[in-house]
Design a protein around this motif. Structure first.
Motif, PDB file in Angstrom:
ATOM      1  N   VAL A   1       0.832  -1.206   0.000  1.00  0.00           N
ATOM      2  CA  VAL A   1       0.000   0.000   0.000  1.00  0.00           C
ATOM      3  C   VAL A   1       0.860   1.248   0.000  1.00  0.00           C
ATOM      4  O   VAL A   1       0.609   2.213  -0.737  1.00  0.00           O
ATOM      5  N   VAL A   2       1.898   1.257   0.840  1.00  0.00           N
ATOM      6  CA  VAL A   2       2.788   2.422   0.913  1.00  0.00           C
ATOM      7  C   VAL A   2       3.479   2.648  -0.420  1.00  0.00           C
ATOM      8  O   VAL A   2       3.569   3.785  -0.916  1.00  0.00           O
ATOM      9  N   LEU A   3       3.976   1.573  -1.034  1.00  0.00           N
ATOM     10  CA  LEU A   3       4.662   1.715  -2.321  1.00  0.00           C
ATOM     11  C   LEU A   3       3.709   2.210  -3.399  1.00  0.00           C
ATOM     12  O   LEU A   3       4.039   3.131  -4.166  1.00  0.00           O
ATOM     13  N   ALA A   4       2.515   1.607  -3.485  1.00  0.00           N
ATOM     14  CA  ALA A   4       1.546   2.024  -4.508  1.00  0.00           C
ATOM     15  C   ALA A   4       1.138   3.477  -4.323  1.00  0.00           C
ATOM     16  O   ALA A   4       1.045   4.240  -5.296  1.00  0.00           O
ATOM     17  N   SER A   5       0.920   3.899  -3.073  1.00  0.00           N
ATOM     18  CA  SER A   5       0.521   5.281  -2.814  1.00  0.00           C
ATOM     19  C   SER A   5       1.641   6.251  -3.172  1.00  0.00           C
ATOM     20  O   SER A   5       1.397   7.320  -3.735  1.00  0.00           O
ATOM     21  N   ALA A   6       2.867   5.881  -2.848  1.00  0.00           N
ATOM     22  CA  ALA A   6       4.007   6.761  -3.142  1.00  0.00           C
ATOM     23  C   ALA A   6       4.198   6.925  -4.643  1.00  0.00           C
ATOM     24  O   ALA A   6       4.395   8.042  -5.147  1.00  0.00           O
TER      25      ALA A   6
ATOM     26  N   GLY B   1      -9.412  14.200  -9.484  1.00  0.00           N
ATOM     27  CA  GLY B   1     -10.039  14.491 -10.763  1.00  0.00           C
ATOM     28  C   GLY B   1     -11.523  14.593 -10.664  1.00  0.00           C
ATOM     29  O   GLY B   1     -12.152  15.504 -11.190  1.00  0.00           O
ATOM     30  N   ILE B   2     -12.113  13.667  -9.923  1.00  0.00           N
ATOM     31  CA  ILE B   2     -13.562  13.727  -9.767  1.00  0.00           C
ATOM     32  C   ILE B   2     -13.970  14.946  -8.981  1.00  0.00           C
ATOM     33  O   ILE B   2     -14.955  15.614  -9.278  1.00  0.00           O
TER      34      ILE B   2
ATOM     35  N   GLY C   1     -16.615  11.175 -16.440  1.00  0.00           N
ATOM     36  CA  GLY C   1     -15.403  11.070 -15.642  1.00  0.00           C
ATOM     37  C   GLY C   1     -15.544  10.047 -14.526  1.00  0.00           C
ATOM     38  O   GLY C   1     -14.620   9.278 -14.249  1.00  0.00           O
ATOM     39  N   ALA C   2     -16.703  10.029 -13.876  1.00  0.00           N
ATOM     40  CA  ALA C   2     -16.931   9.062 -12.804  1.00  0.00           C
ATOM     41  C   ALA C   2     -16.932   7.636 -13.347  1.00  0.00           C
ATOM     42  O   ALA C   2     -16.373   6.721 -12.726  1.00  0.00           O
ATOM     43  N   PHE C   3     -17.552   7.437 -14.511  1.00  0.00           N
ATOM     44  CA  PHE C   3     -17.583   6.102 -15.106  1.00  0.00           C
ATOM     45  C   PHE C   3     -16.180   5.637 -15.483  1.00  0.00           C
ATOM     46  O   PHE C   3     -15.793   4.488 -15.206  1.00  0.00           O
ATOM     47  N   LEU C   4     -15.407   6.513 -16.132  1.00  0.00           N
ATOM     48  CA  LEU C   4     -14.050   6.143 -16.535  1.00  0.00           C
ATOM     49  C   LEU C   4     -13.170   5.861 -15.323  1.00  0.00           C
ATOM     50  O   LEU C   4     -12.338   4.951 -15.346  1.00  0.00           O
ATOM     51  N   THR C   5     -13.347   6.656 -14.259  1.00  0.00           N
ATOM     52  CA  THR C   5     -12.557   6.430 -13.056  1.00  0.00           C
ATOM     53  C   THR C   5     -12.879   5.083 -12.437  1.00  0.00           C
ATOM     54  O   THR C   5     -11.983   4.330 -12.033  1.00  0.00           O
ATOM     55  N   ALA C   6     -14.177   4.758 -12.344  1.00  0.00           N
ATOM     56  CA  ALA C   6     -14.572   3.465 -11.783  1.00  0.00           C
ATOM     57  C   ALA C   6     -14.045   2.315 -12.635  1.00  0.00           C
ATOM     58  O   ALA C   6     -13.548   1.303 -12.107  1.00  0.00           O
ATOM     59  N   ALA C   7     -14.138   2.457 -13.966  1.00  0.00           N
ATOM     60  CA  ALA C   7     -13.655   1.400 -14.850  1.00  0.00           C
ATOM     61  C   ALA C   7     -12.144   1.220 -14.718  1.00  0.00           C
ATOM     62  O   ALA C   7     -11.636   0.087 -14.673  1.00  0.00           O
ATOM     63  N   SER C   8     -11.413   2.328 -14.637  1.00  0.00           N
ATOM     64  CA  SER C   8      -9.955   2.235 -14.500  1.00  0.00           C
ATOM     65  C   SER C   8      -9.566   1.623 -13.164  1.00  0.00           C
ATOM     66  O   SER C   8      -8.566   0.902 -13.070  1.00  0.00           O
ATOM     67  N   LEU C   9     -10.353   1.876 -12.120  1.00  0.00           N
ATOM     68  CA  LEU C   9     -10.067   1.270 -10.821  1.00  0.00           C
ATOM     69  C   LEU C   9     -10.263  -0.234 -10.864  1.00  0.00           C
ATOM     70  O   LEU C   9      -9.494  -0.992 -10.250  1.00  0.00           O
ATOM     71  N   LEU C  10     -11.299  -0.688 -11.567  1.00  0.00           N
ATOM     72  CA  LEU C  10     -11.508  -2.126 -11.704  1.00  0.00           C
ATOM     73  C   LEU C  10     -10.359  -2.773 -12.483  1.00  0.00           C
ATOM     74  O   LEU C  10      -9.885  -3.858 -12.121  1.00  0.00           O
TER      75      LEU C  10
ATOM     76  N   TRP D   1      -4.592  -3.209  -3.336  1.00  0.00           N
ATOM     77  CA  TRP D   1      -5.452  -2.339  -4.158  1.00  0.00           C
ATOM     78  C   TRP D   1      -6.492  -1.644  -3.293  1.00  0.00           C
ATOM     79  O   TRP D   1      -6.680  -0.430  -3.382  1.00  0.00           O
ATOM     80  N   ALA D   2      -7.167  -2.410  -2.433  1.00  0.00           N
ATOM     81  CA  ALA D   2      -8.210  -1.827  -1.590  1.00  0.00           C
ATOM     82  C   ALA D   2      -7.615  -0.848  -0.582  1.00  0.00           C
ATOM     83  O   ALA D   2      -8.149   0.244  -0.372  1.00  0.00           O
ATOM     84  N   GLY D   3      -6.494  -1.206   0.016  1.00  0.00           N
ATOM     85  CA  GLY D   3      -5.878  -0.310   0.987  1.00  0.00           C
ATOM     86  C   GLY D   3      -5.364   0.964   0.352  1.00  0.00           C
ATOM     87  O   GLY D   3      -5.500   2.057   0.916  1.00  0.00           O
ATOM     88  N   ALA D   4      -4.770   0.847  -0.841  1.00  0.00           N
ATOM     89  CA  ALA D   4      -4.258   2.032  -1.517  1.00  0.00           C
ATOM     90  C   ALA D   4      -5.377   2.958  -1.958  1.00  0.00           C
ATOM     91  O   ALA D   4      -5.204   4.173  -2.020  1.00  0.00           O
ATOM     92  N   LEU D   5      -6.556   2.382  -2.264  1.00  0.00           N
ATOM     93  CA  LEU D   5      -7.695   3.231  -2.621  1.00  0.00           C
ATOM     94  C   LEU D   5      -8.103   4.101  -1.445  1.00  0.00           C
ATOM     95  O   LEU D   5      -8.440   5.283  -1.623  1.00  0.00           O
ATOM     96  N   VAL D   6      -8.078   3.531  -0.248  1.00  0.00           N
ATOM     97  CA  VAL D   6      -8.449   4.306   0.926  1.00  0.00           C
ATOM     98  C   VAL D   6      -7.388   5.364   1.220  1.00  0.00           C
ATOM     99  O   VAL D   6      -7.699   6.539   1.419  1.00  0.00           O
ATOM    100  N   VAL D   7      -6.115   4.940   1.210  1.00  0.00           N
ATOM    101  CA  VAL D   7      -5.037   5.878   1.511  1.00  0.00           C
ATOM    102  C   VAL D   7      -4.914   6.934   0.416  1.00  0.00           C
ATOM    103  O   VAL D   7      -4.686   8.111   0.680  1.00  0.00           O
ATOM    104  N   GLY D   8      -5.070   6.496  -0.848  1.00  0.00           N
ATOM    105  CA  GLY D   8      -4.877   7.426  -1.958  1.00  0.00           C
ATOM    106  C   GLY D   8      -6.147   8.094  -2.436  1.00  0.00           C
ATOM    107  O   GLY D   8      -6.147   8.660  -3.534  1.00  0.00           O
ATOM    108  N   ALA D   9      -7.219   8.021  -1.660  1.00  0.00           N
ATOM    109  CA  ALA D   9      -8.479   8.629  -2.089  1.00  0.00           C
ATOM    110  C   ALA D   9      -8.318  10.120  -2.329  1.00  0.00           C
ATOM    111  O   ALA D   9      -8.837  10.668  -3.296  1.00  0.00           O
ATOM    112  N   VAL D  10      -7.579  10.791  -1.465  1.00  0.00           N
ATOM    113  CA  VAL D  10      -7.378  12.236  -1.614  1.00  0.00           C
ATOM    114  C   VAL D  10      -6.637  12.544  -2.907  1.00  0.00           C
ATOM    115  O   VAL D  10      -6.885  13.552  -3.566  1.00  0.00           O
ATOM    116  N   ILE D  11      -5.740  11.625  -3.314  1.00  0.00           N
ATOM    117  CA  ILE D  11      -4.952  11.854  -4.528  1.00  0.00           C
ATOM    118  C   ILE D  11      -5.735  11.456  -5.776  1.00  0.00           C
ATOM    119  O   ILE D  11      -5.924  12.249  -6.695  1.00  0.00           O
TER     120      ILE D  11
END
Length: 299
Positions: free
Chosen positions: A32-37, A131-132, A261-270, A117-127
């Motif tokens: 998670v730390v590496l992915a967020s960084a 866009g959204i 934008g919301a749809f593309l973001t959700a698709a890219s997250l999947l 992936w799930a942990g980085a989404l929470v930590v990196g939500a602000v980052i």
């Protein structure tokens, strides 16, 4: 005196290990730390060169749609690459339990990638959600154009917004249709006219009696003939309607961009979640085979 010596044999390969959970949380946190960084660095770099949802303005001759496509592609690449790196690290460093087959071990490695992936989404939500958020702010700013336009028209209306009673109070003291309004200050007439236009902005139209009264006010204070005053009132109302229509169109365009934008973001997250799963399995395979990546081993 006799003594007894107890010899504890070391666990052999394939022997069941004692454990409390199959999840190796330290490696998950490391991933998670590496992915967020990596995500933070790449997004900062992209913002520096203009690949950001927060700003589509690249130049007067550049179509904003191309800037949006570039920003979306960059965001997709950032998500996939950062989650793959975090997933691979976790899979490579995860402690493998010897009570699982190769297929089961691959699934466990992949599951650790999903946890990254799930942990980085929470930590990196602000980052990642910046866009959204910018798109939502754009919608809010565009929609507020309607309110701003009404407020500009209202002018001297109450500071907290248009007083809904002010317009109706004005109607109580109007001169009869066809007569000259009573003498008053220009400021009073301007305030009344502003309230009429503001009420029209709220209700969507200015009634015929209001138009007639506005023409009387304009004629009495400018010296224009009734016909010219009526023409001027109609021109102003047409301009107000055009501004309101343009603001509504801009709000609709912004709303569509927000949905897209919301749809593309959700698709890219999947997609990035699947990439993290695959990368973690690949890292686990390299761990089991002691694979050495050229350039990352001994020098």
């Amino acid at each position: 005196m006799d003594t007894e010596t107890v010899i504890v044999a070391a666990p052999v390969a394939g022997e069941r290990q004692e454990h409390h959970s199959y999840i190796d949380w330290p490696t998950v946190i490391g991933g998670v730390v590496l992915a967020s960084a990596i995500s933070l660095v790449l997004l900062a770099f992209g913002s520096a060169i203009g690949l950001s949802f927060a700003n589509f303005e690249a130049g007067p001759d550049v179509n904003p749609i191309w800037i949006a496509i570039a920003a979306a592609s960059w965001l997709l690449w950032v998500q996939i690459s950062s989650f793959m790196a975090g997933g691979y690290l976790t899979g490579r460093l995860r402690r493998r339990f010897n009570d699982a087959t190769e297929d089961e071990s691959d699934i466990r490695d992949g599951a650790h990638g999903l946890l990254v992936w799930a942990g980085a989404l929470v930590v990196g939500a602000v980052i990642a959600v910046g866009g959204i958020g910018a798109a939502v702010n754009a919608v809010g700013s565009t929609v507020s154009t309607l309110t701003t336009a009404a407020a500009n028209v209202a002018g001297d209306a109450a500071e907290g917004g248009l007083d809904p009673q002010a317009y109706f109070v004005d109607t109580l003291f109007r001169a009869p249709p066809g007569s000259v309004p009573a003498a008053g200050s220009l400021q009073d007439y301007r305030g009344e006219a502003m309230r009429i236009l503001a009420n029209g902005a709220v209700t969507g139209t200015v009634s015929d009696p209001d138009k007639t009264y506005l023409a009387q006010l304009v004629s009495a204070n400018t010296g224009l003939s009734p016909e010219d005053a009526t023409t001027r009132v109609n021109e102003v109302l047409t301009a107000v309607d055009q501004v309101r229509a343009q603001a509504a169109d801009a709000a609709e365009v912004a709303r569509k961009w927000t949905v897209l934008g919301a749809f593309l973001t959700a698709a890219s997250l999947l997609v990035s979640g699947a990439a993290a799963y695959w990368a973690a399995m690949k890292g686990g395979n390299h761990r089991d085979k002691n694979t050495v990546i050229p350039g990352f081993g001994r020098f």
